[in-house]
Design an enzyme around this catalytic site. Sequence first.
Site, PDB file in Angstrom:
ATOM      1  N   THR A  13      83.505  34.741 -17.528  1.00 18.48           N
ATOM      2  CA  THR A  13      82.176  35.079 -18.057  1.00 18.48           C
ATOM      3  C   THR A  13      81.759  36.486 -17.605  1.00 18.48           C
ATOM      4  O   THR A  13      81.400  37.334 -18.416  1.00 18.48           O
ATOM      5  CB  THR A  13      81.139  34.041 -17.568  1.00 18.48           C
ATOM      6  OG1 THR A  13      81.616  32.754 -17.923  1.00 18.48           O
ATOM      7  CG2 THR A  13      79.774  34.266 -18.173  1.00 18.48           C
ATOM      8  N   LYS A 105      78.103  35.210  -4.600  1.00 14.08           N
ATOM      9  CA  LYS A 105      77.034  34.922  -3.603  1.00 14.08           C
ATOM     10  C   LYS A 105      77.517  34.017  -2.486  1.00 14.08           C
ATOM     11  O   LYS A 105      77.060  34.123  -1.356  1.00 14.08           O
ATOM     12  CB  LYS A 105      75.816  34.321  -4.288  1.00 14.08           C
ATOM     13  CG  LYS A 105      76.082  33.118  -5.152  1.00 14.08           C
ATOM     14  CD  LYS A 105      75.558  33.316  -6.541  1.00 14.08           C
ATOM     15  CE  LYS A 105      76.227  32.392  -7.519  1.00 14.08           C
ATOM     16  NZ  LYS A 105      75.951  32.718  -8.885  1.00 14.08           N
ATOM     17  N   GLY A 186      75.114  27.088 -22.244  1.00 10.57           N
ATOM     18  CA  GLY A 186      75.941  27.855 -21.293  1.00 10.57           C
ATOM     19  C   GLY A 186      75.253  28.126 -19.967  1.00 10.57           C
ATOM     20  O   GLY A 186      75.666  29.000 -19.211  1.00 10.57           O
ATOM     21  N   LYS A 204      71.756  32.559  -2.357  1.00  7.99           N
ATOM     22  CA  LYS A 204      71.038  33.785  -2.735  1.00  7.99           C
ATOM     23  C   LYS A 204      69.919  34.076  -1.730  1.00  7.99           C
ATOM     24  O   LYS A 204      69.691  35.228  -1.361  1.00  7.99           O
ATOM     25  CB  LYS A 204      70.471  33.648  -4.147  1.00  7.99           C
ATOM     26  CG  LYS A 204      71.559  33.585  -5.203  1.00  7.99           C
ATOM     27  CD  LYS A 204      70.980  33.147  -6.529  1.00  7.99           C
ATOM     28  CE  LYS A 204      72.037  33.094  -7.615  1.00  7.99           C
ATOM     29  NZ  LYS A 204      71.573  32.358  -8.792  1.00  7.99           N
ATOM     30  N   GLY A 301      74.329  35.088 -16.619  1.00  7.99           N
ATOM     31  CA  GLY A 301      74.862  35.358 -17.957  1.00  7.99           C
ATOM     32  C   GLY A 301      75.787  36.561 -17.898  1.00  7.99           C
ATOM     33  O   GLY A 301      75.688  37.392 -16.993  1.00  7.99           O
TER      34      GLY A 301
HETATM   35  N1  LIG Z   1      78.463  33.380 -14.762  1.00  5.63           N
HETATM   36  C1  LIG Z   1      77.320  33.951 -14.344  1.00  5.63           C
HETATM   37  O1  LIG Z   1      76.321  34.041 -15.075  1.00  5.63           O
HETATM   38  C2  LIG Z   1      77.246  34.535 -12.954  1.00  5.63           C
HETATM   39  C3  LIG Z   1      76.056  35.173 -12.529  1.00  5.63           C
HETATM   40  C4  LIG Z   1      76.001  35.761 -11.258  1.00  5.63           C
HETATM   41  C5  LIG Z   1      77.102  35.679 -10.432  1.00  5.63           C
HETATM   42  N2  LIG Z   1      78.233  35.036 -10.867  1.00  5.63           N
HETATM   43  C6  LIG Z   1      79.383  34.977  -9.964  1.00  5.63           C
HETATM   44  O2  LIG Z   1      80.458  35.731 -10.554  1.00  5.63           O
HETATM   45  C7  LIG Z   1      81.704  35.155 -10.172  1.00  5.63           C
HETATM   46  C8  LIG Z   1      82.527  34.859 -11.428  1.00  5.63           C
HETATM   47  O3  LIG Z   1      81.853  33.928 -12.221  1.00  5.63           O
HETATM   48  P1  LIG Z   1      82.317  33.624 -13.734  1.00  5.63           P
HETATM   49  O4  LIG Z   1      81.239  32.770 -14.309  1.00  5.63           O
HETATM   50  O5  LIG Z   1      82.717  34.853 -14.430  1.00  5.63           O
HETATM   51  O6  LIG Z   1      83.629  32.736 -13.462  1.00  5.63           O
HETATM   52  P2  LIG Z   1      84.714  32.252 -14.542  1.00  5.63           P
HETATM   53  O7  LIG Z   1      84.169  32.372 -15.920  1.00  5.63           O
HETATM   54  O8  LIG Z   1      85.200  30.924 -14.087  1.00  5.63           O
HETATM   55  O9  LIG Z   1      85.905  33.317 -14.407  1.00  5.63           O
HETATM   56  C9  LIG Z   1      86.752  33.376 -13.307  1.00  5.63           C
HETATM   57  C10 LIG Z   1      87.883  34.348 -13.616  1.00  5.63           C
HETATM   58  O10 LIG Z   1      88.621  34.557 -12.433  1.00  5.63           O
HETATM   59  C11 LIG Z   1      90.014  34.407 -12.704  1.00  5.63           C
HETATM   60  N3  LIG Z   1      90.614  33.919 -11.456  1.00  5.63           N
HETATM   61  C12 LIG Z   1      90.375  32.758 -10.795  1.00  5.63           C
HETATM   62  N4  LIG Z   1      91.093  32.709  -9.653  1.00  5.63           N
HETATM   63  C13 LIG Z   1      91.818  33.852  -9.612  1.00  5.63           C
HETATM   64  C14 LIG Z   1      92.749  34.399  -8.682  1.00  5.63           C
HETATM   65  N5  LIG Z   1      93.087  33.753  -7.563  1.00  5.63           N
HETATM   66  N6  LIG Z   1      93.280  35.617  -8.940  1.00  5.63           N
HETATM   67  C15 LIG Z   1      92.947  36.301 -10.066  1.00  5.63           C
HETATM   68  N7  LIG Z   1      92.049  35.841 -10.993  1.00  5.63           N
HETATM   69  C16 LIG Z   1      91.510  34.625 -10.752  1.00  5.63           C
HETATM   70  C17 LIG Z   1      90.117  33.452 -13.860  1.00  5.63           C
HETATM   71  O11 LIG Z   1      91.356  33.710 -14.528  1.00  5.63           O
HETATM   72  P3  LIG Z   1      91.800  32.990 -15.899  1.00  5.63           P
HETATM   73  O12 LIG Z   1      90.811  33.480 -16.910  1.00  5.63           O
HETATM   74  O13 LIG Z   1      93.174  33.467 -16.176  1.00  5.63           O
HETATM   75  O14 LIG Z   1      91.682  31.517 -15.642  1.00  5.63           O
HETATM   76  C18 LIG Z   1      88.876  33.867 -14.673  1.00  5.63           C
HETATM   77  O15 LIG Z   1      89.201  34.950 -15.518  1.00  5.63           O
HETATM   78  C19 LIG Z   1      81.364  33.937  -9.317  1.00  5.63           C
HETATM   79  O16 LIG Z   1      81.376  34.319  -7.960  1.00  5.63           O
HETATM   80  C20 LIG Z   1      79.940  33.590  -9.746  1.00  5.63           C
HETATM   81  O17 LIG Z   1      79.194  32.917  -8.723  1.00  5.63           O
HETATM   82  C21 LIG Z   1      78.326  34.471 -12.099  1.00  5.63           C
END
Ligand SMILES: NC(=O)c1ccc[n+]([C@@H]2O[C@H](COP(=O)([O-])OP(=O)(O)OC[C@H]3O[C@@H](n4cnc5c(N)ncnc54)[C@H](OP(=O)(O)O)[C@@H]3O)[C@@H](O)[C@H]2O)c1
Length: 342
Positions: A13, A105, A186, A204, A301
Amino acid sequence: MKTLNIALFGCGTVGSGVYSLLSEVAQKITWRTGATFRVAKVCVCDLQKERPVQIPPELLTTDGTALLDDPAINVVVEVIGGEAQALGIITRALVNGKQVVTANKLVVAKYLPLLRRLEELHGGRLLYGASVCGSVPILKLIDETLPFDHVNKVRGILNGSTNFILSRLADGVSRTDALAIAEREGFLEADPTADISGADAAQKLSILIYHAFGVHLSPDAIPTTGIEYITERDLEHAHAGGSTIKLVAEAWREHGIVKASVAPRLLPLGDPLAAVRDEVNIVEVTCEGVGVQHFTGRGAGSIPTANAVVTDLLDIVKDRRYRPHQPTAPPPIHALLNRVAA
Ligand SMILES: NC(=O)c1ccc[n+]([C@@H]2O[C@H](COP(=O)([O-])OP(=O)(O)OC[C@H]3O[C@@H](n4cnc5c(N)ncnc54)[C@H](OP(=O)(O)O)[C@@H]3O)[C@@H](O)[C@H]2O)c1
């Protein structure tokens, strides 16, 4: 730094948002700053996975270690999530003196003193604006307030998913339907436990406390209650009495000691936090001099979070660092490492 050779860890995401935003604004950034932002590699788990953005296959890799040890990579963006592997990426990058930007976080909240020490020892830098309230640059705002003021209290709605669910319950939607809508829109992760239990808000809050009060309070040490048992009936009763229910994260000083909590609270409808609906976040900062200020915006998001990551990348070019209070006596590095081992 004139060329940022970026290794992007994670393309879910947030990572896909960062990649597409950087592709879109790269020329503008160069024009404004004179610096070139180049995504050199994108590290993921599954090379074959379909992604919402088109990434040239030669950029994709699963060999993160090679990137972390490559001297040509000067910036690491960690957006894989989770704890152990993300901590490994961030610490190795910092030990190698790299600039690191993360949205994680959980890792920042639990290990901030260690990460800051590694920054100091090895000359790297860690920025994590995206970890608290997405597009709202609350950590920078607090840092900039501190040289001339004193924070007495912070209070806020720090988790968009639970605020979205509580807003639906307030509209009279049943708890089951509210959860289903949040998932469809989502706003809920595959495992929503961290959101619903209040753990995400506690992480946070822990980071906010570090910046506002100069104290590291691990999220596990913050008394936390989630919204597991709140139903539409509770919201109906609250409204009948001129109030509403919000998941409030707060921290304050009491006789020189920082106290904190995350819990559902009954708030009068006139409270500024009560008016904040859906996935929107708000932070109220009460300072001795300037009094009460409110900062609000979208806390999660793909694009709001990617925006915060790109803002941190711009801050690297501007040579900007966080300047929170220095905790009174930083613990020695071996004590910090023991905490990771434990
Ligand atoms: N989503 C939000 O709105 C949001 C907001 C603020 C903060 N965050 C933070 O941002 C971070 C990411 O969130 P997200 O929602 O983007 O997560 P996500 O959609 O689950 O994406 C995780 C990504 O990391 C990759 N990945 C997982 N383990 C890995 C490893 N060991 N080595 C290399 N790549 C790896 C996955 O690869 P594959 O695609 O190949 O499976 C995927 O592309 C988290 O810490 C979350 O708390 C998210």
